[in-house]
Design an enzyme around this catalytic site. Structure first.
Site, PDB file in Angstrom:
ATOM      1  N   ASN A   1     -10.330  -2.837  -6.589  1.00 60.67           N
ATOM      2  CA  ASN A   1      -9.524  -1.891  -7.368  1.00 60.67           C
ATOM      3  C   ASN A   1     -10.140  -1.548  -8.731  1.00 60.67           C
ATOM      4  O   ASN A   1      -9.742  -0.560  -9.361  1.00 60.67           O
ATOM      5  CB  ASN A   1      -8.101  -2.402  -7.582  1.00 60.67           C
ATOM      6  CG  ASN A   1      -7.237  -2.351  -6.330  1.00 60.67           C
ATOM      7  OD1 ASN A   1      -6.275  -3.083  -6.187  1.00 60.67           O
ATOM      8  ND2 ASN A   1      -7.592  -1.472  -5.389  1.00 60.67           N
ATOM      9  N   TRP A   2     -11.151  -2.330  -9.159  1.00 59.89           N
ATOM     10  CA  TRP A   2     -11.818  -2.016 -10.439  1.00 59.89           C
ATOM     11  C   TRP A   2     -12.536  -0.680 -10.370  1.00 59.89           C
ATOM     12  O   TRP A   2     -12.851  -0.088 -11.400  1.00 59.89           O
ATOM     13  CB  TRP A   2     -12.826  -3.110 -10.805  1.00 59.89           C
ATOM     14  CG  TRP A   2     -12.208  -4.439 -11.097  1.00 59.89           C
ATOM     15  CD1 TRP A   2     -12.302  -5.566 -10.335  1.00 59.89           C
ATOM     16  CD2 TRP A   2     -11.416  -4.797 -12.239  1.00 59.89           C
ATOM     17  NE1 TRP A   2     -11.608  -6.598 -10.927  1.00 59.89           N
ATOM     18  CE2 TRP A   2     -11.054  -6.158 -12.092  1.00 59.89           C
ATOM     19  CE3 TRP A   2     -10.963  -4.091 -13.367  1.00 59.89           C
ATOM     20  CZ2 TRP A   2     -10.271  -6.834 -13.018  1.00 59.89           C
ATOM     21  CZ3 TRP A   2     -10.185  -4.772 -14.293  1.00 59.89           C
ATOM     22  CH2 TRP A   2      -9.838  -6.115 -14.120  1.00 59.89           C
TER      23      TRP A   2
ATOM     24  N   ARG B   1     -11.365   2.071  -9.470  1.00 61.68           N
ATOM     25  CA  ARG B   1     -10.463   3.189  -9.778  1.00 61.68           C
ATOM     26  C   ARG B   1     -10.703   3.701 -11.207  1.00 61.68           C
ATOM     27  O   ARG B   1     -11.302   3.006 -12.015  1.00 61.68           O
ATOM     28  CB  ARG B   1      -9.013   2.730  -9.624  1.00 61.68           C
ATOM     29  CG  ARG B   1      -8.692   2.397  -8.177  1.00 61.68           C
ATOM     30  CD  ARG B   1      -7.231   2.156  -8.010  1.00 61.68           C
ATOM     31  NE  ARG B   1      -6.927   1.788  -6.634  1.00 61.68           N
ATOM     32  CZ  ARG B   1      -5.722   1.406  -6.218  1.00 61.68           C
ATOM     33  NH1 ARG B   1      -4.723   1.336  -7.070  1.00 61.68           N
ATOM     34  NH2 ARG B   1      -5.535   1.101  -4.965  1.00 61.68           N
TER      35      ARG B   1
ATOM     36  N   ASP C   1       0.828  -1.207   0.000  1.00 59.66           N
ATOM     37  CA  ASP C   1       0.000   0.000   0.000  1.00 59.66           C
ATOM     38  C   ASP C   1       0.864   1.260   0.000  1.00 59.66           C
ATOM     39  O   ASP C   1       1.975   1.256   0.513  1.00 59.66           O
ATOM     40  CB  ASP C   1      -0.880  -0.050   1.265  1.00 59.66           C
ATOM     41  CG  ASP C   1      -2.210   0.633   1.053  1.00 59.66           C
ATOM     42  OD1 ASP C   1      -2.447   1.161  -0.051  1.00 59.66           O
ATOM     43  OD2 ASP C   1      -3.011   0.647   1.996  1.00 59.66           O
ATOM     44  N   GLY C   2       0.305   2.344  -0.535  1.00 56.77           N
ATOM     45  CA  GLY C   2       0.943   3.657  -0.419  1.00 56.77           C
ATOM     46  C   GLY C   2       1.640   4.149  -1.676  1.00 56.77           C
ATOM     47  O   GLY C   2       2.336   5.169  -1.642  1.00 56.77           O
ATOM     48  N   ASN C   3       1.429   3.447  -2.779  1.00 56.67           N
ATOM     49  CA  ASN C   3       2.067   3.880  -4.037  1.00 56.67           C
ATOM     50  C   ASN C   3       1.526   5.238  -4.503  1.00 56.67           C
ATOM     51  O   ASN C   3       2.291   6.107  -4.903  1.00 56.67           O
ATOM     52  CB  ASN C   3       1.843   2.824  -5.118  1.00 56.67           C
ATOM     53  CG  ASN C   3       2.379   1.471  -4.692  1.00 56.67           C
ATOM     54  OD1 ASN C   3       3.573   1.280  -4.547  1.00 56.67           O
ATOM     55  ND2 ASN C   3       1.479   0.529  -4.427  1.00 56.67           N
TER      56      ASN C   3
ATOM     57  N   SER D   1      -6.786  -5.863  -6.118  1.00 54.16           N
ATOM     58  CA  SER D   1      -7.943  -6.429  -5.414  1.00 54.16           C
ATOM     59  C   SER D   1      -9.186  -6.300  -6.286  1.00 54.16           C
ATOM     60  O   SER D   1      -9.228  -5.487  -7.225  1.00 54.16           O
ATOM     61  CB  SER D   1      -8.162  -5.705  -4.090  1.00 54.16           C
ATOM     62  OG  SER D   1      -8.843  -4.485  -4.297  1.00 54.16           O
TER      63      SER D   1
ATOM     64  N   GLU E   1       0.895 -13.488  12.360  1.00 52.47           N
ATOM     65  CA  GLU E   1       1.320 -12.272  13.035  1.00 52.47           C
ATOM     66  C   GLU E   1       1.118 -11.131  12.048  1.00 52.47           C
ATOM     67  O   GLU E   1       1.384 -11.287  10.849  1.00 52.47           O
ATOM     68  CB  GLU E   1       2.807 -12.349  13.413  1.00 52.47           C
ATOM     69  CG  GLU E   1       3.126 -13.370  14.476  1.00 52.47           C
ATOM     70  CD  GLU E   1       2.595 -12.987  15.854  1.00 52.47           C
ATOM     71  OE1 GLU E   1       2.324 -11.797  16.096  1.00 52.47           O
ATOM     72  OE2 GLU E   1       2.446 -13.899  16.684  1.00 52.47           O
TER      73      GLU E   1
HETATM   74  C1  V07 Z   1       1.551  -4.163  -9.746  1.00 54.09           C
HETATM   75  C2  V07 Z   1       3.461  -2.889  -8.721  1.00 54.09           C
HETATM   76  C3  V07 Z   1       3.750  -3.304  -7.304  1.00 54.09           C
HETATM   77  C4  V07 Z   1       3.111  -2.365  -6.305  1.00 54.09           C
HETATM   78  C5  V07 Z   1       1.637  -2.575  -6.136  1.00 54.09           C
HETATM   79  C6  V07 Z   1       0.676  -2.158  -7.222  1.00 54.09           C
HETATM   80  C7  V07 Z   1       1.219  -1.960  -8.614  1.00 54.09           C
HETATM   81  C8  V07 Z   1       3.902  -6.718 -10.306  1.00 54.09           C
HETATM   82  C9  V07 Z   1       2.770  -7.294 -10.841  1.00 54.09           C
HETATM   83  C10 V07 Z   1       2.656  -8.641 -11.378  1.00 54.09           C
HETATM   84  C11 V07 Z   1       1.461  -9.339 -11.300  1.00 54.09           C
HETATM   85  C12 V07 Z   1       1.366 -10.634 -11.778  1.00 54.09           C
HETATM   86  C13 V07 Z   1       2.478 -11.239 -12.310  1.00 54.09           C
HETATM   87  C14 V07 Z   1       3.675 -10.570 -12.397  1.00 54.09           C
HETATM   88  C15 V07 Z   1       3.764  -9.272 -11.921  1.00 54.09           C
HETATM   89  C16 V07 Z   1       1.766  -6.340 -10.684  1.00 54.09           C
HETATM   90  C17 V07 Z   1      -0.288  -5.330 -10.738  1.00 54.09           C
HETATM   91  C18 V07 Z   1       0.221  -4.208 -10.106  1.00 54.09           C
HETATM   92  C19 V07 Z   1      -1.719  -5.383 -11.134  1.00 54.09           C
HETATM   93  F1  V07 Z   1       2.406 -12.516 -12.757  1.00 54.09           F
HETATM   94  N1  V07 Z   1       3.621  -5.498  -9.857  1.00 54.09           N
HETATM   95  N2  V07 Z   1       2.319  -5.253 -10.072  1.00 54.09           N
HETATM   96  N3  V07 Z   1       0.475  -6.393 -11.030  1.00 54.09           N
HETATM   97  N4  V07 Z   1       2.074  -3.049  -9.085  1.00 54.09           N
END
Ligand code: V07
Length: 254
Positions: free
Chosen positions: A80-81, A83, A32-34, A77, A219
């Protein structure tokens, strides 16, 4: 750098009970917090998501060095749709982008990619990227990197109930045989150990519909640090807190 993080953890003391003196087998993270990280810098939210990907890359490396068996990260999540469409479209391209740059390293580190979440609703291009990574890494024997993507815990539990009820109605499953272990087999995480430790960033103290069943005994560790600023040192602090805490599963620790 290899194994250096693990050396920073004090040596294991002999202990009558297991668990709390060890490295957790399964760590789950709410990244969280991006958005807030970006807003504080006057940057678009997408820049925050991008920086978050860097934090994820670092965390995967650190988790591997520490000997964590399963790392589950909440990438998207079912809520998140809601957004803005442009942000959702951007997020749905991140799996491709991440895997394009990082799949070689994941292969080299023997990481196995998995997904927990609903495939329905995800764009085909996103699913194809994830499926390719799952397929290419399926015989890897190292850390499991489990992406919670289009994931919601209540929907997961309801889907499990529906499958069980369907089998029972068809006479293929005796309701008397349904216990916690059996129920667990109908969840996305059926073959994974329950998370021992949940980390949530950015100051929110909620589970937000993440792994509600699986986190029963975990935990919980919270930090004000925004996800893009999360480093190996934070993972280490969370694990040290985990090791200090008394994990007795409601029993008596003699
Ligand atoms: C997302 C980057 C990390 C911070 C949180 C939100 C944004 C990696 C993936 C991903 C997902 C599946 C996969 C490989 C990589 C990803 C989403 C968002 C939707 F098989 N980062 N990341 N997917 N963020």
């Amino acid at each position: 750098m290899l194994f250096s993080l693990r050396r920073l953890l004090p040596a294991k003391k002999p202990q009558k009970t297991s668990h709390h003196n060890e490295v957790p087998r399964h760590v789950a993270i709410i990244m969280d917090g991006n958005g807030r990280w970006a807003a504080e810098r006057g940057l678009p939210r997408t820049a925050g998501h991008h920086a978050g990907m860097g934090a994820l890359r670092r965390t995967i490396r650190a988790a591997g060095e520490l000997g964590i068996e399963v790392l589950t990260v909440f990438a998207f999540s079912t809520e998140n749709w809601k957004r803005p469409k442009a942000e959702v479209d951007f997020l749905m391209r991140l799996p491709q982008e991440f895997l394009k740059t990082d799949l070689p390293e994941l292969m080299e580190k023997n990481v196995r990619v998995r997904m927990s979440g609903n495939r329905e609703g995800l764009p085909l291009h996103t699913l194809q990227a994830v499926d390719t990574a799952i397929e290419k890494t399926k015989t890897n024997t190292g850390m499991i990197l489990n992406f919670a993507l289009n994931y919601g815990s209540r929907a997961e539990i309801v889907a499990a109930v529906r499958k069980i009820a369907f089998l029972a109605a068809k006479g293929k499953l005796d309701p008397q045989t349904i216990d916690e272990n059996r129920f667990n087999q109908y969840l996305f995480t059926a073959d994974l150990p329950d998370p021992d430790l949940l980390i949530r960033c950015s100051g929110e103290i909620r589970l937000s519909n993440f792994l509600l069943w699986q986190l029963a005994y975990a935990e919980l560790w919270f930090t004000d640090v925004y996800w893009p600023d999360f480093k190996g040192e934070h993972l280490l602090a969370a694990i040290e807190a985990f090791r200090r805490r008394d994990r007795r599963f409601g029993g008596i620790n003699l």
